[in-house]
Each structure stands twice: as structure tokens, then as C-alpha cells.
Scaffold this motif. Structure first.
Motif, PDB file in Angstrom:
ATOM      1  N   PHE A 102      40.664  45.004  42.500  1.00  0.00           N
ATOM      2  CA  PHE A 102      41.648  44.438  41.576  1.00  0.00           C
ATOM      3  C   PHE A 102      42.398  43.276  42.207  1.00  0.00           C
ATOM      4  O   PHE A 102      42.774  42.329  41.530  1.00  0.00           O
ATOM      5  CB  PHE A 102      42.632  45.508  41.112  1.00  0.00           C
ATOM      6  CG  PHE A 102      41.973  46.593  40.306  1.00  0.00           C
ATOM      7  CD1 PHE A 102      41.410  46.304  39.083  1.00  0.00           C
ATOM      8  CD2 PHE A 102      41.898  47.889  40.787  1.00  0.00           C
ATOM      9  CE1 PHE A 102      40.782  47.296  38.335  1.00  0.00           C
ATOM     10  CE2 PHE A 102      41.274  48.882  40.048  1.00  0.00           C
ATOM     11  CZ  PHE A 102      40.718  48.582  38.823  1.00  0.00           C
ATOM     12  N   LEU A 149      40.700  39.890  41.625  1.00  0.00           N
ATOM     13  CA  LEU A 149      40.488  39.380  40.266  1.00  0.00           C
ATOM     14  C   LEU A 149      41.607  38.429  39.861  1.00  0.00           C
ATOM     15  O   LEU A 149      42.732  38.550  40.320  1.00  0.00           O
ATOM     16  CB  LEU A 149      40.449  40.547  39.267  1.00  0.00           C
ATOM     17  CG  LEU A 149      39.242  41.479  39.347  1.00  0.00           C
ATOM     18  CD1 LEU A 149      39.462  42.677  38.440  1.00  0.00           C
ATOM     19  CD2 LEU A 149      37.980  40.732  38.932  1.00  0.00           C
ATOM     20  N   VAL A 150      41.293  37.496  39.012  1.00  0.00           N
ATOM     21  CA  VAL A 150      42.345  36.626  38.469  1.00  0.00           C
ATOM     22  C   VAL A 150      42.456  36.889  36.965  1.00  0.00           C
ATOM     23  O   VAL A 150      41.496  37.317  36.318  1.00  0.00           O
ATOM     24  CB  VAL A 150      42.027  35.127  38.720  1.00  0.00           C
ATOM     25  CG1 VAL A 150      42.066  34.817  40.206  1.00  0.00           C
ATOM     26  CG2 VAL A 150      40.673  34.736  38.138  1.00  0.00           C
ATOM     27  N   ASP A 151      43.635  36.647  36.422  1.00  0.00           N
ATOM     28  CA  ASP A 151      43.885  36.930  34.999  1.00  0.00           C
ATOM     29  C   ASP A 151      42.842  36.287  34.099  1.00  0.00           C
ATOM     30  O   ASP A 151      42.387  36.876  33.127  1.00  0.00           O
ATOM     31  CB  ASP A 151      45.269  36.399  34.577  1.00  0.00           C
ATOM     32  CG  ASP A 151      46.401  37.144  35.273  1.00  0.00           C
ATOM     33  OD1 ASP A 151      46.098  37.945  36.184  1.00  0.00           O
ATOM     34  OD2 ASP A 151      47.559  36.921  34.906  1.00  0.00           O
ATOM     35  N   ARG A 152      42.481  35.047  34.472  1.00  0.00           N
ATOM     36  CA  ARG A 152      41.536  34.299  33.634  1.00  0.00           C
ATOM     37  C   ARG A 152      40.212  35.055  33.491  1.00  0.00           C
ATOM     38  O   ARG A 152      39.598  35.064  32.434  1.00  0.00           O
ATOM     39  CB  ARG A 152      41.328  32.917  34.287  1.00  0.00           C
ATOM     40  CG  ARG A 152      40.654  31.872  33.424  1.00  0.00           C
ATOM     41  CD  ARG A 152      41.451  31.529  32.189  1.00  0.00           C
ATOM     42  NE  ARG A 152      40.578  31.560  31.021  1.00  0.00           N
ATOM     43  CZ  ARG A 152      40.995  31.771  29.771  1.00  0.00           C
ATOM     44  NH1 ARG A 152      42.272  31.954  29.507  1.00  0.00           N
ATOM     45  NH2 ARG A 152      40.146  31.798  28.771  1.00  0.00           N
ATOM     46  N   VAL A 166      39.777  38.278  33.574  1.00  0.00           N
ATOM     47  CA  VAL A 166      39.962  39.433  32.693  1.00  0.00           C
ATOM     48  C   VAL A 166      39.964  38.978  31.235  1.00  0.00           C
ATOM     49  O   VAL A 166      39.284  39.547  30.379  1.00  0.00           O
ATOM     50  CB  VAL A 166      41.285  40.165  33.025  1.00  0.00           C
ATOM     51  CG1 VAL A 166      41.458  41.380  32.124  1.00  0.00           C
ATOM     52  CG2 VAL A 166      41.314  40.571  34.493  1.00  0.00           C
ATOM     53  N   VAL A 167      40.720  37.924  30.985  1.00  0.00           N
ATOM     54  CA  VAL A 167      40.831  37.395  29.627  1.00  0.00           C
ATOM     55  C   VAL A 167      39.454  36.970  29.106  1.00  0.00           C
ATOM     56  O   VAL A 167      39.060  37.317  27.984  1.00  0.00           O
ATOM     57  CB  VAL A 167      41.826  36.208  29.647  1.00  0.00           C
ATOM     58  CG1 VAL A 167      41.638  35.314  28.452  1.00  0.00           C
ATOM     59  CG2 VAL A 167      43.261  36.725  29.734  1.00  0.00           C
TER      60      VAL A 167
END
Lengths: 186, 96
Positions: A113, A116-119, A121-122
Motif C-alpha cells: 500500500f 501505491l499512488v492515489d492516481r 487506485v482511481v
């Protein structure tokens, strides 16, 4: 413009329009990243909210109130659409749990985790097939119960349960692939 | 299902699945458990299983972290000045 209209608009802009980003995020996740459709959805929801502004209780969670309106606009449109894509067949490789593949020992959860980067996940959410994406967004981002998702999508609770399970595993596997490509899990 | 056997060798003391739930059964219900969507009896049995099963616990913990992570990061959105302007001007035109 009558002074009370100006007051209403100023109040609405100050309290409601600050949540435009969050609404846009929700719309993009629901539509699978379709920007034009998302912006139309947000616009429709915001105009409905404005017309109902007298019914908003000041001090309550305005973002939640606006999100509910947007969800309803989306769901009405979703249910009106007659054609549904054919069900996505079960794919063992895409739906297997990721945990057993993480290397034991050095806190694989944190390294997984943490990298990971938010982008990522999105994008992974938006890339899911609609059949998986919509229940996942309603449940995991919007906090609806299985029963509430079932009612919204007009499917049995058991269907929600299985789609959500498969959606999460598919998302997990995409993120795992991303992590491998980036080289921080083996 | 007291005769079920765990999917993880050695996870259940003396060969019997903890709390009458096999690891396989527990893992199949992981999301329903974490979502609080199980009937209370089964929820409690899985919780008791997790208290003693050293193989299932980290698996559940990973899935819990995964769901939290999705919740926290999945909402982010790039703002859109164009959309904001479009909406503000519709409101100004009395679209309400």
C-alpha cells in the motif's frame, strides 16, 4: 434579481459549491472516467440541489446531501437504460486473492500500500467493468449497505455480494500488477 | 460444518477447525465479515476463529487495510475550473 435570490445563491455557492471536486470524483468513478458524462451528471445534481436548497438543513453534512442527489441522478439514468452489457465471466487469474502472493516477512502490506499512488487506485476503479464498478463505488466510496446497493440497482442482495467480492479482487489484482510494474513488490 | 478442514495446514490446533469454521469457509466470507453484513452468530464464530488462527488473521488484516485504502484514496478528483464556471453561470442565469 431579487435580493433574496442573491442571498440564496451566495449561500449555495459558499456551502455547496466547495464540494464540486468531491462530486466530480464520485461522478467520474461511477461513469468509469467519462469526463463529459460526469460533468453533465454533476451539473444536473447541482442544479437539483439548488432548486431544493430550502430543504437542506444548515450545519448537516452538505457533501453527503449532494452526493445522495448525484447518486440518485446516476441511478435513475442507469435504471432507465434498458440494455445491460453481458455478465463478465469469472476469471480466476483476475479474481484470485493477492495476499498469498505477497512475500512474507517484511510487512508486505505496508510495502504494497505504501508504494501505491492515489492516481493508480482511481484509474483502477474507473477501468473496472460497469457490473463491478458501480456496486464497488456505491459500497466502498459511498458507504451503502448491501441492501441499499441492491435496491439502487434493482438486483438481489446475493448478486451485490458476489459482484462486490469479485470487484474488490479485480481491483486488488490490478493494483498488484501496478505494484509489480513499478517494481516494489516482486 | 464441524468436520471442515482448514485450507492452511497447521492453522487449526489439533486438526479441528477453530470455532467449527474452516479457514476456507472463513476466507470465503472475508468481505461480508469486514462489511459487518453477516448474521451475528456467524460473525462471532469467524471472529473467534481469527483470534486463534494465525494464518487467517493476517489475510483478513490485509483485506481490511485494502478496503480502508480504497475508501481513503478512491475519491480524489482533479478539480475542474471549467465545470465550476459553467455551473456558476447557470445559477446566475436563474437556472434554479
Amino acid at each position: 434579481m431579487a435580493p433574496e435570490d442573491a442571498d440564496k445563491r451566495a449561500g449555495f455557492e459558499a456551502e455547496a459549491l466547495v464540494h464540486l471536486g468531491a462530486l466530480r470524483g464520485l461522478a467520474l468513478r461511477l461513469t468509469g472516467g467519462d469526463e463529459a458524462r460526469s460533468d453533465d451528471l454533476v451539473q444536473e445534481a447541482v442544479l437539483r440541489a439548488y432548486r431544493a436548497w430550502e430543504r437542506y438543513e444548515p450545519g448537516t453534512n452538505c457533501r453527503a446531501w449532494l452526493s445522495r442527489i448525484l447518486r440518485n441522478v446516476f441511478i435513475n439514468e442507469y435504471r432507465r437504460r434498458e440494455a445491460r452489457p453481458a455478465p463478465v465471466p469469472y476469471d480466476e487469474a483476475a479474481e484470485a486473492p493477492v495476499f498469498p502472493r505477497l512475500s512474507a516477512g517484511e510487512d508486505p502490506e505496508k510495502s504494497f500500500f505504501g508504494g501505491l499512488v492515489d492516481r493508480a487506485v482511481v484509474e483502477a476503479i474507473e477501468a473496472l467493468d460497469e457490473e463491478f464498478r458501480v456496486p464497488l463505488v456505491l459500497s466502498d466510496l459511498e458507504g451503502l449497505s448491501y441492501r441499499e446497493v441492491a435496491e439502487a440497482l434493482d438486483v438481489p442482495v446475493g448478486t451485490v455480494k458476489s459482484r462486490l467480492h469479485r470487484a474488490r479482487r479485480r481491483l486488488q489484482n490490478r493494483l498488484y500488477e501496478y505494484a509489480r510494474e513499478m517494481g516494489y513488490v516482486r | 460444518m464441524s468436520d471442515g478442514t482448514g485450507t492452511h495446514a497447521g492453522s487449526a490446533p489439533r486438526g479441528s477447525p477453530p470455532e467449527g469454521i474452516s479457514c476456507e469457509e472463513a476466507l470465503a466470507r472475508v468481505y461480508e465479515y469486514l462489511d459487518g453484513e453477516l448474521e451475528p452468530g456467524l460473525h462471532d464464530r469467524i471472529r473467534a476463529h481469527l483470534e486463534v488462527c494465525h494464518r487467517c488473521y493476517p489475510f483478513f488484516d490485509f483485506e481490511r487495510m485494502f478496503l480502508e485504502y480504497v475508501r481513503e484514496t478512491g475519491r480524489s478528483a482533479p478539480g475542474s475550473e471549467a465545470l465550476r464556471e459553467r455551473i456558476v453561470s447557470l445559477l446566475a442565469d436563474g437556472a434554479g
